[in-house]
Write a protein that holds these residues in place. Structure first.
Motif, PDB file in Angstrom:
ATOM      1  N   GLY A 306       0.795  -1.224   0.000  1.00 44.87           N
ATOM      2  CA  GLY A 306       0.000   0.000   0.000  1.00 44.87           C
ATOM      3  C   GLY A 306       0.820   1.264   0.000  1.00 44.87           C
ATOM      4  O   GLY A 306       0.296   2.353  -0.186  1.00 44.87           O
ATOM      5  N   LEU A 307       2.152   1.148   0.207  1.00 43.35           N
ATOM      6  CA  LEU A 307       3.044   2.313   0.198  1.00 43.35           C
ATOM      7  C   LEU A 307       4.168   2.045  -0.793  1.00 43.35           C
ATOM      8  O   LEU A 307       4.664   0.918  -0.895  1.00 43.35           O
ATOM      9  N   ASP A 308       4.580   3.066  -1.525  1.00 44.50           N
ATOM     10  CA  ASP A 308       5.640   2.906  -2.519  1.00 44.50           C
ATOM     11  C   ASP A 308       7.032   2.978  -1.907  1.00 44.50           C
ATOM     12  O   ASP A 308       7.971   2.374  -2.410  1.00 44.50           O
ATOM     13  N   GLN A 309       7.192   3.748  -0.829  1.00 45.56           N
ATOM     14  CA  GLN A 309       8.507   4.008  -0.254  1.00 45.56           C
ATOM     15  C   GLN A 309       9.045   2.791   0.487  1.00 45.56           C
ATOM     16  O   GLN A 309       8.436   2.324   1.436  1.00 45.56           O
ATOM     17  N   PRO A 310      10.174   2.212   0.053  1.00 44.62           N
ATOM     18  CA  PRO A 310      10.754   1.088   0.791  1.00 44.62           C
ATOM     19  C   PRO A 310      11.249   1.528   2.167  1.00 44.62           C
ATOM     20  O   PRO A 310      11.499   2.714   2.406  1.00 44.62           O
ATOM     21  N   VAL A 311      11.379   0.570   3.097  1.00 39.38           N
ATOM     22  CA  VAL A 311      11.942   0.831   4.418  1.00 39.38           C
ATOM     23  C   VAL A 311      13.138  -0.084   4.604  1.00 39.38           C
ATOM     24  O   VAL A 311      13.303  -1.074   3.890  1.00 39.38           O
ATOM     25  N   SER A 312      13.981   0.225   5.563  1.00 39.10           N
ATOM     26  CA  SER A 312      15.146  -0.602   5.825  1.00 39.10           C
ATOM     27  C   SER A 312      14.733  -1.905   6.495  1.00 39.10           C
ATOM     28  O   SER A 312      13.633  -2.030   7.042  1.00 39.10           O
ATOM     29  N   ALA A 313      15.635  -2.896   6.460  1.00 40.86           N
ATOM     30  CA  ALA A 313      15.359  -4.159   7.139  1.00 40.86           C
ATOM     31  C   ALA A 313      15.187  -3.931   8.636  1.00 40.86           C
ATOM     32  O   ALA A 313      14.406  -4.619   9.296  1.00 40.86           O
ATOM     33  N   GLY A 314      15.909  -2.950   9.174  1.00 44.77           N
ATOM     34  CA  GLY A 314      15.758  -2.621  10.594  1.00 44.77           C
ATOM     35  C   GLY A 314      14.360  -2.143  10.916  1.00 44.77           C
ATOM     36  O   GLY A 314      13.760  -2.520  11.928  1.00 44.77           O
ATOM     37  N   ALA A 315      13.805  -1.311  10.036  1.00 45.49           N
ATOM     38  CA  ALA A 315      12.431  -0.834  10.240  1.00 45.49           C
ATOM     39  C   ALA A 315      11.446  -1.990  10.139  1.00 45.49           C
ATOM     40  O   ALA A 315      10.471  -2.066  10.894  1.00 45.49           O
ATOM     41  N   ALA A 316      11.707  -2.931   9.215  1.00 42.14           N
ATOM     42  CA  ALA A 316      10.835  -4.098   9.084  1.00 42.14           C
ATOM     43  C   ALA A 316      10.843  -4.919  10.359  1.00 42.14           C
ATOM     44  O   ALA A 316       9.802  -5.410  10.813  1.00 42.14           O
ATOM     45  N   ARG A 317      12.015  -5.070  10.969  1.00 38.44           N
ATOM     46  CA  ARG A 317      12.110  -5.801  12.229  1.00 38.44           C
ATOM     47  C   ARG A 317      11.310  -5.115  13.329  1.00 38.44           C
ATOM     48  O   ARG A 317      10.594  -5.758  14.092  1.00 38.44           O
ATOM     49  N   ARG A 318      11.447  -3.791  13.400  1.00 35.55           N
ATOM     50  CA  ARG A 318      10.738  -3.041  14.448  1.00 35.55           C
ATOM     51  C   ARG A 318       9.233  -3.170  14.262  1.00 35.55           C
ATOM     52  O   ARG A 318       8.477  -3.338  15.218  1.00 35.55           O
ATOM     53  N   MET A 319       8.771  -3.057  12.989  1.00 35.53           N
ATOM     54  CA  MET A 319       7.345  -3.130  12.724  1.00 35.53           C
ATOM     55  C   MET A 319       6.805  -4.531  12.991  1.00 35.53           C
ATOM     56  O   MET A 319       5.699  -4.707  13.503  1.00 35.53           O
ATOM     57  N   ALA A 320       7.587  -5.559  12.648  1.00 40.14           N
ATOM     58  CA  ALA A 320       7.145  -6.930  12.867  1.00 40.14           C
ATOM     59  C   ALA A 320       7.016  -7.249  14.349  1.00 40.14           C
ATOM     60  O   ALA A 320       6.246  -8.121  14.746  1.00 40.14           O
ATOM     61  N   ALA A 321       7.780  -6.539  15.183  1.00 41.34           N
ATOM     62  CA  ALA A 321       7.718  -6.754  16.628  1.00 41.34           C
ATOM     63  C   ALA A 321       6.469  -6.135  17.234  1.00 41.34           C
ATOM     64  O   ALA A 321       6.090  -6.445  18.361  1.00 41.34           O
ATOM     65  N   GLY A 322       5.813  -5.226  16.489  1.00 40.85           N
ATOM     66  CA  GLY A 322       4.612  -4.574  16.997  1.00 40.85           C
ATOM     67  C   GLY A 322       3.371  -5.374  16.661  1.00 40.85           C
ATOM     68  O   GLY A 322       3.401  -6.357  15.927  1.00 40.85           O
ATOM     69  N   GLY A 323       2.231  -4.949  17.201  1.00 38.84           N
ATOM     70  CA  GLY A 323       0.978  -5.642  16.953  1.00 38.84           C
ATOM     71  C   GLY A 323       0.367  -5.216  15.636  1.00 38.84           C
ATOM     72  O   GLY A 323       0.618  -4.124  15.143  1.00 38.84           O
ATOM     73  N   GLY A 324      -0.453  -6.103  15.060  1.00 37.18           N
ATOM     74  CA  GLY A 324      -1.210  -5.752  13.863  1.00 37.18           C
ATOM     75  C   GLY A 324      -0.398  -5.719  12.599  1.00 37.18           C
ATOM     76  O   GLY A 324      -0.819  -5.170  11.591  1.00 37.18           O
ATOM     77  N   VAL A 325       0.818  -6.304  12.634  1.00 36.01           N
ATOM     78  CA  VAL A 325       1.684  -6.302  11.462  1.00 36.01           C
ATOM     79  C   VAL A 325       2.036  -7.739  11.111  1.00 36.01           C
ATOM     80  O   VAL A 325       2.416  -8.522  11.981  1.00 36.01           O
ATOM     81  N   ILE A 326       1.901  -8.098   9.839  1.00 37.83           N
ATOM     82  CA  ILE A 326       2.278  -9.438   9.387  1.00 37.83           C
ATOM     83  C   ILE A 326       3.554  -9.335   8.564  1.00 37.83           C
ATOM     84  O   ILE A 326       3.558  -8.707   7.510  1.00 37.83           O
ATOM     85  N   PRO A 327       4.652  -9.928   9.038  1.00 42.79           N
ATOM     86  CA  PRO A 327       5.865  -9.944   8.213  1.00 42.79           C
ATOM     87  C   PRO A 327       5.791 -11.078   7.205  1.00 42.79           C
ATOM     88  O   PRO A 327       5.579 -12.230   7.581  1.00 42.79           O
TER      89      PRO A 327
END
Length: 446
Positions: A306-327
């Motif tokens: 849903g977003l065009d802007q890529p994020v770093s792998a570090g940001a992906a890790r942080r987001m996956a650790a939160g609720g409501g996010v499916i890695p």
């Protein structure tokens, strides 16, 4: 064939197509499409001639010529200003002509020997009229920006790939592809840029004229839950409106999308304050996609559906650790996704797999939370199975377009590496040339 010859041939074709009518109101639908396509060819052929001229004007106006500069002789500060004044375009457009011209013009060495253009593939594409200056300017800017860090071979690979993919894309779609390509060319540059953007995030609130104004500027990581939740709320509102027993009633929901988005924010905040009821999000989920290697090493980049802007792998890790996010870890194991005809509706794991393959509406690119999973071979009419080889994500508009106008859909391959192809009806394309859809249109192979 010279550029002038190609341009004259294109203009002749345009005149032949338009010969039967005095203006556009006298053209049939088929003629309108033919005229529009021919105008595109004429414009791109004209662009090809213009960038060569612009590059030469720039060369004759270089700073070391001093008062003998061509631009200064005619009373202009730069080549771009001269071109803008003589053609009636903006200085920015003139500068793009110059930059593309310099990037695609033949060069000479110190002894006067002829050298190929900096970007020969782009030069050939411009000469044949398959893509125009605005598209080439975006590609040139990216290649120049990443030239040092990516190296000559990777830049050449990117030039060929982007030139091929740019054919038939609008500038908005091409910008999306460019964003992904930059993360591919400079994976180590994603995180520093991400930190810079994160430092600029802000939300201002003020009152004026009896209204409260909110102005948000968010980086991709911060924006992901906001965008996903609000889009999901909008989709739920439109679904409820469609299922209403009497859409024409006086109390029917007639809110605009902007109004619904404002109401969504209010509902979410009220929910956080009270936490007594569930908020309808039409199945919206944040999905962060990252390769197994990048997740394990913490390097490279990830993307958020849903977003065009890529994020770093570090940001992906942080987001996956939160609720409501499916890695979604590509290369890892996943559950069985094909359910045959045992189930009428696509399951949540199947939908997530379709999101991975299609990226949203496979035809127009709307984000996943604004789509539904549809059977390619209809469930009732064709006895189509409810599995990935017979499923595709479509928004409501494209769903109707497919069924009402005679488009065909074909899935090439299996699993999440499969590709979706849309074949237009003969009245649109007599050759019925398949058009690539889904995420594959924008993915850059690593």
């Amino acid at each position: 064939m010279s550029k002038l010859t190609g341009l004259l041939e294109a203009v002749t074709r345009l005149d032949a197509v338009w010969a039967s009518a005095d203006d556009a109101t006298g053209l049939t639908r088929e003629q309108l499409i033919a005229v529009e396509a021919t105008i595109g060819v004429v414009q791109r052929q004209l662009d090809a001639a213009h960038v060569d001229v612009a590059a030469r004007i720039s060369h004759e106006s270089r700073a070391e010529l001093g008062s003998g500069s061509l631009a200064k002789e005619h009373g202009f500060r730069s080549a771009a200003k001269l071109i803008a004044a003589t053609t009636g375009v903006s200085s920015g457009d003139a500068s793009r002509l110059v930059k593309v011209g310099e990037a695609t013009a033949p060069r000479t060495d110190l002894l006067g020997g002829r050298l190929p253009a900096r970007y020969e593939v782009l030069r050939a594409a411009l000469a044949t009229g398959v893509i125009g200056v605005p598209a080439e300017a975006l590609i040139v800017a990216l290649l120049d920006r990443c030239r040092v860090v990516a190296g000559v071979e990777r830049i050449a690979e990117a030039e060929a790939l982007l030139t091929e993919r740019a054919v038939g894309l609008g500038l908005d779609e091409l910008r999306r592809l460019i964003t992904r390509a930059e993360a591919w060319l400079d994976p180590d540059g994603v995180e520093p840029k991400e930190e810079e953007k994160r430092a600029k995030r802000s939300l201002t609130i003020f009152e004026r004229d009896g209204m409260v104004h909110l102005n948000a500027v968010l980086d991709a990581e911060t924006a992901a839950p906001v965008v996903t939740a609000i889009r999901g709320f909008v989709s739920a509102a439109f679904a409820a409106r469609k299922d209403a027993p009497d859409p024409g009633a006086a109390d029917a929901d007639r809110r605009t999308v902007s109004m619904i988005q404002a109401d969504a924010l209010a509902v979410f905040c009220a929910h956080v304050l009270g936490c007594e009821s569930r908020v309808p999000l039409a199945g919206a989920t944040i999905v962060v996609r990252v390769t197994l290697d990048n997740l394990q090493s913490g390097t490279g980049s990830a993307t958020i559906d849903g977003l065009d802007q890529p994020v770093s792998a570090g940001a992906a890790r942080r987001m996956a650790a939160g609720g409501g996010v499916i890695p979604w870890v590509m290369g890892g194991r996943s559950e069985i996704l094909d359910w045959g005809r045992e189930k009428r509706l696509f399951t949540r794991p199947q939908r997530l797999a379709l999101v991975e393959r299609d990226g949203g509406c496979a035809m127009c690119g709307l984000p996943p939370e604004m789509t539904k999973a549809h059977h390619i071979r209809w469930w009732q009419r064709d006895h189509g199975p409810t599995d990935l080889t017979n499923g595709v994500l479509l928004c409501e508009t494209c769903h109707h377009r497919i069924h009402d106008n005679g488009w065909d859909i074909h899935i090439d391959g299996t699993g999440t590496t499969a590709r979706v192809w849309f074949t237009p009806p003969r009245y649109i394309d007599p050759a019925r040339t398949p058009r690539l859809g889904g995420r594959a249109r924008f993915d850059i192979a690593a």
